[in-house]
Design a protein around this motif. Structure first.
Motif, PDB file in Angstrom:
ATOM      1  N   GLU A   7     -11.793 -20.858 -22.639  1.00 24.68           N
ATOM      2  CA  GLU A   7     -11.348 -20.428 -23.788  1.00 24.68           C
ATOM      3  C   GLU A   7     -12.123 -19.568 -24.775  1.00 24.68           C
ATOM      4  O   GLU A   7     -11.979 -18.503 -25.145  1.00 24.68           O
ATOM      5  N   ALA A   8     -13.185 -20.448 -25.113  1.00 25.65           N
ATOM      6  CA  ALA A   8     -14.157 -20.087 -26.166  1.00 25.65           C
ATOM      7  C   ALA A   8     -15.651 -20.131 -25.736  1.00 25.65           C
ATOM      8  O   ALA A   8     -16.432 -19.988 -26.360  1.00 25.65           O
ATOM      9  N   LEU A  55     -18.909 -18.058 -25.886  1.00 21.24           N
ATOM     10  CA  LEU A  55     -18.765 -16.748 -25.334  1.00 21.24           C
ATOM     11  C   LEU A  55     -19.901 -15.839 -26.153  1.00 21.24           C
ATOM     12  O   LEU A  55     -20.477 -14.614 -25.524  1.00 21.24           O
ATOM     13  N   HIS A  56     -20.013 -16.076 -27.147  1.00 16.83           N
ATOM     14  CA  HIS A  56     -20.964 -15.200 -28.225  1.00 16.83           C
ATOM     15  C   HIS A  56     -22.241 -15.418 -28.490  1.00 16.83           C
ATOM     16  O   HIS A  56     -23.201 -15.069 -29.059  1.00 16.83           O
ATOM     17  N   ILE A  64     -15.871  -4.076 -23.880  1.00 14.59           N
ATOM     18  CA  ILE A  64     -14.179  -4.001 -24.198  1.00 14.59           C
ATOM     19  C   ILE A  64     -13.780  -2.977 -23.138  1.00 14.59           C
ATOM     20  O   ILE A  64     -14.158  -1.743 -23.305  1.00 14.59           O
ATOM     21  N   THR A  65     -12.919  -2.963 -22.095  1.00 10.37           N
ATOM     22  CA  THR A  65     -12.433  -1.805 -21.291  1.00 10.37           C
ATOM     23  C   THR A  65     -10.907  -1.868 -21.719  1.00 10.37           C
ATOM     24  O   THR A  65     -10.300  -2.715 -22.339  1.00 10.37           O
ATOM     25  N   PRO A  66     -10.027  -1.091 -21.146  1.00 10.81           N
ATOM     26  CA  PRO A  66      -8.562  -1.004 -21.719  1.00 10.81           C
ATOM     27  C   PRO A  66      -7.899  -2.095 -21.085  1.00 10.81           C
ATOM     28  O   PRO A  66      -6.940  -2.541 -21.913  1.00 10.81           O
ATOM     29  N   ASP A  67      -8.442  -2.864 -20.321  1.00  7.66           N
ATOM     30  CA  ASP A  67      -7.552  -4.049 -19.548  1.00  7.66           C
ATOM     31  C   ASP A  67      -8.355  -5.434 -20.008  1.00  7.66           C
ATOM     32  O   ASP A  67      -7.622  -6.533 -19.885  1.00  7.66           O
ATOM     33  N   SER A  68      -9.571  -5.507 -20.142  1.00  6.91           N
ATOM     34  CA  SER A  68     -10.261  -6.562 -20.208  1.00  6.91           C
ATOM     35  C   SER A  68     -11.439  -6.716 -21.379  1.00  6.91           C
ATOM     36  O   SER A  68     -11.798  -5.708 -21.803  1.00  6.91           O
ATOM     37  N   LEU A  69     -11.713  -8.098 -21.708  1.00  4.55           N
ATOM     38  CA  LEU A  69     -12.956  -8.260 -22.544  1.00  4.55           C
ATOM     39  C   LEU A  69     -14.017  -8.988 -21.499  1.00  4.55           C
ATOM     40  O   LEU A  69     -13.520 -10.002 -20.587  1.00  4.55           O
ATOM     41  N   ILE A  70     -15.127  -8.215 -21.428  1.00  3.57           N
ATOM     42  CA  ILE A  70     -15.946  -8.742 -20.406  1.00  3.57           C
ATOM     43  C   ILE A  70     -17.214  -9.509 -21.110  1.00  3.57           C
ATOM     44  O   ILE A  70     -17.952  -8.663 -21.804  1.00  3.57           O
ATOM     45  N   TYR A  71     -17.507 -10.635 -20.975  1.00  2.00           N
ATOM     46  CA  TYR A  71     -18.696 -11.293 -21.544  1.00  2.00           C
ATOM     47  C   TYR A  71     -19.737 -11.423 -20.378  1.00  2.00           C
ATOM     48  O   TYR A  71     -19.535 -11.914 -19.410  1.00  2.00           O
ATOM     49  N   ARG A  72     -21.051 -10.746 -20.508  1.00  2.00           N
ATOM     50  CA  ARG A  72     -21.983 -10.800 -19.894  1.00  2.00           C
ATOM     51  C   ARG A  72     -23.341 -11.760 -20.292  1.00  2.00           C
ATOM     52  O   ARG A  72     -23.805 -11.259 -21.477  1.00  2.00           O
ATOM     53  N   HIS A 100     -14.478 -12.691 -17.351  1.00  3.32           N
ATOM     54  CA  HIS A 100     -13.512 -11.436 -17.696  1.00  3.32           C
ATOM     55  C   HIS A 100     -12.103 -12.457 -18.292  1.00  3.32           C
ATOM     56  O   HIS A 100     -11.493 -13.040 -17.680  1.00  3.32           O
ATOM     57  N   TYR A 101     -11.563 -11.751 -19.349  1.00  2.00           N
ATOM     58  CA  TYR A 101     -10.738 -12.020 -19.876  1.00  2.00           C
ATOM     59  C   TYR A 101      -9.422 -10.891 -20.188  1.00  2.00           C
ATOM     60  O   TYR A 101     -10.052  -9.755 -20.810  1.00  2.00           O
TER      61      TYR A 101
END
Length: 254
Positions: A7-8, A55-56, A64-72, A100-101
């Motif tokens: 989650e975090a 995550l940060h 940020i995409t229309p459907d997802s938060l992507i942490y790389r 991917h969230y």
């Protein structure tokens, strides 16, 4: 390499036989992210190395995409020199890590079951405000196709906000700046509207629409014909009374 997206935080588990050759890597040669975070724990019985990071943290980036938060982020292997510094027994490696969230999910324990609509769909509809700034034809009935203008022409500009299922809103134009490049900081520039409001055409067609006119101009001493107009638009609830920072004035020039 195994990744758990929690989650975090994310948890990365690396087998010391990273390349499948039987030669085990040193934990000190592995780091996570641009900040080069070190491992958080070792499991000697399973020959694994574990990284745990928020995550940060560790310099990860988010898309940020229309459907997802992507942490790389990246898992980096930079082997230290062997006991004999003349030879190298392994190559460095960089392994991309992604979590991917979905942006549209009902995050609920299901303790409350609303009968009207899922919480997330209602929230996304309320938060979506689509602002637009359009050049209109002479009678304001349609958008004007951009075919260029001559000095002496007038630009009819319509500001609008699409509110979908939001509460009724009133649109304001705080400022508009014309310049030879995008943005408001370049020089030269010309303030078309400032002081939190200027001359607008009255009456409004609707509370979420504002119209104003600009006489076509060019910047003196510059032969470029393309001018950028950048405006700051905002909304207030329609039942909020206008105040010095939220107003749309229509001065009588005479």
């Amino acid at each position: 390499v195994m990744v758990q997206c929690q989650e975090a935080q994310l948890v990365v588990t690396v087998h010391r036989d990273l390349f499948g050759t039987g030669r085990l890597v040193n934990a000190a040669d592995l780091t996570l992210g641009p900040s080069a975070c070190k491992h958080s724990s070792l499991n000697p019985a399973q020959n694994t190395i574990m990284f745990t990071a928020g995550l940060h943290e560790c310099g990860s980036i988010v898309q940020i995409t229309p459907d997802s938060l992507i942490y790389r982020t990246l898992l980096s292997y930079d082997p230290s020199p062997a006991s004999n510094p003349v030879i190298i027994r392994s190559n460095p490696a960089v392994i991309p890590i992604e979590c991917h969230y979905p942006r549209r999910e009902n995050v609920s324990s299901n303790a409350i079951r609303p009968t009207w609509a899922p919480f997330s769909s209602a929230l996304s509809a309320e938060e979506r405000l689509v602002f637009s700034l359009r050049l209109m034809n002479e009678d304001w009935t349609a958008e004007r196709p951009f075919t260029g203008f001559q000095l002496g022409d007038v630009l009819n500009i319509q500001a609008e906000v699409g509110t979908e299922s939001h509460v009724p809103l009133r649109l304001f134009v705080d400022s508009c700046v014309a310049a030879l490049s995008p943005g408001t900081d370049s020089s030269p520039h010309y303030s078309v509207i400032d002081f939190n409001g200027s001359t607008f055409i009255t009456p409004r067609p609707r509370e979420d629409v504002l119209r104003f006119k600009i006489d076509v101009f060019r910047f003196a001493g510059d032969d470029r014909n393309l001018i950028y107009i950048t405006c700051h638009l905002k909304v207030t609830p329609v039942d909020q009374a206008p105040d010095p920072l939220n107003k749309a004035c229509s001065f009588n020039k005479a």
